[in-house]
Write a protein that holds these residues in place. Structure first.
Motif: not given
Length: 77
Positions: A12-17, A30-32, A45-49
């Protein structure tokens, strides 16, 4: 979306990165995205980003009935 069997492996982190990198390449500021409010794991998870919940917008949906109704209305110019 990461299937449950692959969660907590960093995908998930790799995908968001990856998405963030592409957004920067396209000069996005920005990204929504949407998530299920009751999914505590996703919220964490999203808060951790560093993502913040945007309270001042509403999510709207037309169900099949109203979608068809709107699509079949004559043009109102």
């Amino acid at each position: 979306f990461v299937s449950e069997q692959y969660r907590r492996k960093g995908l998930g982190h790799q995908m968001m990165a990856f998405i963030a990198q592409r957004a920067q390449e396209k000069s996005c500021s920005q990204l929504d995205w949407l998530s299920v409010r009751e999914d505590e794991a996703a919220q964490g998870f999203y808060a951790s980003l560093g993502a913040k919940v945007v309270e001042e917008v509403n999510y709207h949906r037309l169900d099949q009935h109203f979608l068809a109704q709107l699509a079949n209305q004559p043009d109102q110019a």
